[in-house]
Design a protein around this motif. Structure first.
Motif, PDB file in Angstrom:
ATOM      1  N   ALA A  88      33.419  34.702   5.515  1.00  0.00           N
ATOM      2  CA  ALA A  88      33.127  35.323   4.223  1.00  0.00           C
ATOM      3  C   ALA A  88      34.431  35.560   3.475  1.00  0.00           C
ATOM      4  O   ALA A  88      35.510  35.625   4.070  1.00  0.00           O
ATOM      5  CB  ALA A  88      32.384  36.639   4.416  1.00  0.00           C
ATOM      6  N   GLU A  89      34.320  35.695   2.136  1.00  0.00           N
ATOM      7  CA  GLU A  89      35.495  36.008   1.337  1.00  0.00           C
ATOM      8  C   GLU A  89      35.491  37.491   0.996  1.00  0.00           C
ATOM      9  O   GLU A  89      34.608  38.244   1.424  1.00  0.00           O
ATOM     10  CB  GLU A  89      35.537  35.159   0.078  1.00  0.00           C
ATOM     11  CG  GLU A  89      34.320  35.260  -0.808  1.00  0.00           C
ATOM     12  CD  GLU A  89      34.371  34.259  -1.957  1.00  0.00           C
ATOM     13  OE1 GLU A  89      35.391  33.548  -2.065  1.00  0.00           O
ATOM     14  OE2 GLU A  89      33.408  34.204  -2.738  1.00  0.00           O
ATOM     15  N   GLY A  90      36.483  37.924   0.216  1.00  0.00           N
ATOM     16  CA  GLY A  90      36.647  39.338  -0.075  1.00  0.00           C
ATOM     17  C   GLY A  90      35.472  39.981  -0.767  1.00  0.00           C
ATOM     18  O   GLY A  90      35.274  41.194  -0.670  1.00  0.00           O
ATOM     19  N   THR A  91      34.663  39.194  -1.473  1.00  0.00           N
ATOM     20  CA  THR A  91      33.470  39.720  -2.123  1.00  0.00           C
ATOM     21  C   THR A  91      32.309  39.854  -1.153  1.00  0.00           C
ATOM     22  O   THR A  91      31.223  40.275  -1.536  1.00  0.00           O
ATOM     23  CB  THR A  91      33.039  38.797  -3.269  1.00  0.00           C
ATOM     24  OG1 THR A  91      32.719  37.506  -2.737  1.00  0.00           O
ATOM     25  CG2 THR A  91      34.150  38.670  -4.304  1.00  0.00           C
ATOM     26  N   HIS A  92      32.505  39.458   0.091  1.00  0.00           N
ATOM     27  CA  HIS A  92      31.530  39.502   1.178  1.00  0.00           C
ATOM     28  C   HIS A  92      30.495  38.384   1.107  1.00  0.00           C
ATOM     29  O   HIS A  92      29.535  38.368   1.879  1.00  0.00           O
ATOM     30  CB  HIS A  92      30.814  40.861   1.247  1.00  0.00           C
ATOM     31  CG  HIS A  92      31.765  42.029   1.238  1.00  0.00           C
ATOM     32  ND1 HIS A  92      32.940  42.011   1.940  1.00  0.00           N
ATOM     33  CD2 HIS A  92      31.706  43.235   0.597  1.00  0.00           C
ATOM     34  CE1 HIS A  92      33.582  43.164   1.741  1.00  0.00           C
ATOM     35  NE2 HIS A  92      32.861  43.905   0.928  1.00  0.00           N
ATOM     36  N   ALA A  93      30.698  37.445   0.207  1.00  0.00           N
ATOM     37  CA  ALA A  93      29.810  36.285   0.161  1.00  0.00           C
ATOM     38  C   ALA A  93      30.306  35.229   1.144  1.00  0.00           C
ATOM     39  O   ALA A  93      31.514  35.031   1.312  1.00  0.00           O
ATOM     40  CB  ALA A  93      29.774  35.702  -1.248  1.00  0.00           C
ATOM     41  N   VAL A  94      29.358  34.537   1.792  1.00  0.00           N
ATOM     42  CA  VAL A  94      29.732  33.454   2.692  1.00  0.00           C
ATOM     43  C   VAL A  94      30.304  32.312   1.859  1.00  0.00           C
ATOM     44  O   VAL A  94      29.730  31.917   0.846  1.00  0.00           O
ATOM     45  CB  VAL A  94      28.512  32.961   3.492  1.00  0.00           C
ATOM     46  CG1 VAL A  94      28.900  31.789   4.401  1.00  0.00           C
ATOM     47  CG2 VAL A  94      27.948  34.101   4.336  1.00  0.00           C
ATOM     48  N   ILE A  95      31.459  31.801   2.254  1.00  0.00           N
ATOM     49  CA  ILE A  95      32.093  30.748   1.474  1.00  0.00           C
ATOM     50  C   ILE A  95      31.372  29.415   1.697  1.00  0.00           C
ATOM     51  O   ILE A  95      30.606  29.252   2.648  1.00  0.00           O
ATOM     52  CB  ILE A  95      33.593  30.615   1.806  1.00  0.00           C
ATOM     53  CG1 ILE A  95      33.779  30.138   3.254  1.00  0.00           C
ATOM     54  CG2 ILE A  95      34.311  31.928   1.589  1.00  0.00           C
ATOM     55  CD1 ILE A  95      35.236  29.853   3.602  1.00  0.00           C
ATOM     56  N   LYS A  96      31.615  28.464   0.819  1.00  0.00           N
ATOM     57  CA  LYS A  96      31.002  27.149   0.907  1.00  0.00           C
ATOM     58  C   LYS A  96      31.349  26.490   2.237  1.00  0.00           C
ATOM     59  O   LYS A  96      32.517  26.437   2.625  1.00  0.00           O
ATOM     60  CB  LYS A  96      31.464  26.273  -0.254  1.00  0.00           C
ATOM     61  CG  LYS A  96      30.826  24.894  -0.291  1.00  0.00           C
ATOM     62  CD  LYS A  96      31.322  24.098  -1.487  1.00  0.00           C
ATOM     63  CE  LYS A  96      30.706  22.703  -1.532  1.00  0.00           C
ATOM     64  NZ  LYS A  96      31.207  21.921  -2.691  1.00  0.00           N
ATOM     65  N   ASN A  97      30.336  26.008   2.930  1.00  0.00           N
ATOM     66  CA  ASN A  97      30.477  25.360   4.241  1.00  0.00           C
ATOM     67  C   ASN A  97      31.013  26.334   5.292  1.00  0.00           C
ATOM     68  O   ASN A  97      31.553  25.914   6.320  1.00  0.00           O
ATOM     69  CB  ASN A  97      31.408  24.142   4.145  1.00  0.00           C
ATOM     70  CG  ASN A  97      31.256  23.208   5.343  1.00  0.00           C
ATOM     71  OD1 ASN A  97      30.202  23.135   5.967  1.00  0.00           O
ATOM     72  ND2 ASN A  97      32.329  22.508   5.696  1.00  0.00           N
TER      73      ASN A  97
END
Length: 495
Positions: A88-97
């Motif tokens: 995940a990135e800092g926004t807590h969304a799972v990143i692409k792939n």
């Protein structure tokens, strides 16, 4: 002389800049909820950017009970983190792939978590590429599962230029039976050596890792000769000293061994056994070197030991014994990690809401001051803590007379937070995180009288000062690199 010093400080006062150094490990996400997803998610953050270091609940929909690793961008904002199943990135969304990390069947069904503390490490490369080194567990064993696969995954900025994507995922580097790996900077100051002991063997696989490649460089056999069968199946957390010259291998039944490490070749030498007080040392958890690389700490579930690695005869001194405190569950000792403030933080073997700290790890014996369950957390933590290599080690001259040489720290400023301070002040050096030697700190009042003398330990850039008993007014600080003054400025105390 006092007046001259005051005038010098006054002439050299530094404004507080909004410029930062390479604060790759300033934010650590942690936490979980028992029985996920039945109960509400409570994930938390420990943030070394704040004054003082803070911990708070955050809306992180990811379970981090055991496996957790994170990395920030250069200014200390959370960039990426993982629990072993996705990135995940800092926004807590799972990143692409970013899903499908560690492609095997091993999963803790109760917590949706990958139970492998210390198995994942992010390292930064140029052009904003981040590489994740991670371990895949055997499909068929229960916890603690066998460490079988060594993987590499690369993360780069996505096409939008805002988020990130995994460009290469789960590249299998090795398939076997291993212990936990450790990373140290190559002598070129850019690439890395990855050192991974072979389970139950007197062997080490040494890999070369750079931005584009990762391959087995050498297979080294060096003591001790482990016993056959399952005698040495247990393992602890191995460590490399911050200065990159020492390696320690920890097995709670078959011993604790200290080696010299050559950053030019990646090879180990001069094995020395550190006698364990008892075998097996249950559970034989973690090791961590002090910032100055002299003292080694290791622990069982109930005792913390210190070893002076520069002594002629290596012995283990007891510096803490579990005090019996229960913080939901017993706050026994488990994994350790050196943090940006020069302190060592330690988790427990159970689910608790506090961390232990070693306040002065560069000090010998009880002066290191192990404070049990001293840092309150915003939520539950279990086992895991983020550990990371010393990414600030610079180029090293590879000859027989070489000493550790680093890229010259480029100090961009010193911040005082808050300013004015009432009870505690925090001084933060920006741009000089990679200082291998302690940096002295001196503070005087307006009369030139010294009121404080301290130090930024090696590789640390956060220093806290208790000013609760100081008189209100202006004070002047002076930071030295051990040879010359590198920063001066003023701070205020007010109530």
């Amino acid at each position: 002389m006092k007046l001259r010093f005051i005038l010098y400080l006054g002439a050299c006062l530094m404004c507080i800049h909004n410029c930062y150094g390479q604060k790759y490990f300033h934010v650590w996400p942690y936490g979980y909820t028992v029985g996920m997803p039945t109960y509400p998610n409570l994930r938390c953050v420990m943030d070394f950017n704040d004054d003082p270091v803070s911990t708070y609940a955050d809306n992180i929909l990811i379970n981090l009970s055991a496996t957790n690793a994170s990395i920030c961008d250069s200014i200390g904002e959370l960039k990426l983190y993982t629990n072993g199943h996705f990135i995940a990135e800092g926004t807590h969304a799972v990143i692409k792939n970013g899903e499908g990390l560690n492609p095997n069947k091993y999963l803790n069904p109760s917590y949706q978590n990958y139970d492998c503390p210390g198995c994942h490490t992010f390292i930064p490369f140029e052009h904003d590429q981040t590489t994740l080194i991670h371990i895949g567990l055997d499909d068929h064993l229960g916890f603690p599962a066998n460490m079988r696969y060594l993987y590499r995954s690369d993360i780069i900025p996505d096409s939008s230029g805002i988020g990130y994507e995994v460009s290469k995922k789960n590249s299998i580097i090795a398939d076997g039976a291993f212990e936990l790996y450790n990373l140290v900077k190559h002598a070129d100051g850019v690439a890395y050596w990855l050192i991974q002991p072979v389970l139950q063997k007197d062997s080490f696989n040494i890999y070369y890792v750079d931005k584009d490649t990762m391959y087995l460089h050498y297979q080294q056999r060096i003591g001790p000769i482990y016993q056959s069968g399952n005698e040495c199946y247990a393992r602890g957390i191995n460590s490399i000293s911050p200065d990159g010259t020492k390696y320690v291998r920890f097995n709670n039944k078959c011993g604790l061994w200290l080696y010299s490490l050559d950053r030019c070749s990646g090879l180990l030498s001069q094995p020395r056994e550190i006698p364990l007080p008892i075998k097996p040392l249950y559970p034989g958890a973690s090791t961590q070197f002090s910032p100055n690389s002299r003292y080694l700490y290791y622990n069982s579930s109930t005792v913390v030991y210190q070893v002076d690695t520069e002594a002629e005869f290596l012995t283990s001194d007891t510096v803490a014994v579990y005090d019996g405190y229960v913080d939901i569950f017993p706050t026994t000792f488990f994994m350790m990690s050196l943090k940006p403030d020069g302190k060592i933080y330690m988790t427990s073997t159970n689910s608790v809401v506090s961390l232990h700290t070693i306040e002065y790890p560069d000090s010998a014996g009880l002066a290191c001051q192990v404070n049990q369950h001293s840092y309150p957390l915003a939520g539950l933590i279990a086992w895991g803590i983020n550990r990371y290599p010393n990414v600030w080690l610079g180029p090293l001259a590879c000859d027989t007379t070489s000493v550790v040489k680093l890229l010259a720290p480029k100090l961009t400023g010193v911040r005082v937070m808050p300013n004015p301070a009432s009870s505690e002040a925090q001084l933060i050096i920006d741009g000089a995180e990679g200082h291998p030697n302690p940096w002295p700190l001196r503070i005087v009042d307006v009369q030139g009288k010294e009121v404080y003398r301290g130090v930024f330990p090696s590789w640390s850039w956060v220093h806290r000062i208790d000013v609760s008993t100081w008189a209100q007014g202006i004070y002047y600080y002076q930071v030295s690199d051990g040879h010359a003054v590198v920063a001066t400025g003023s701070m205020m105390v007010g109530r």
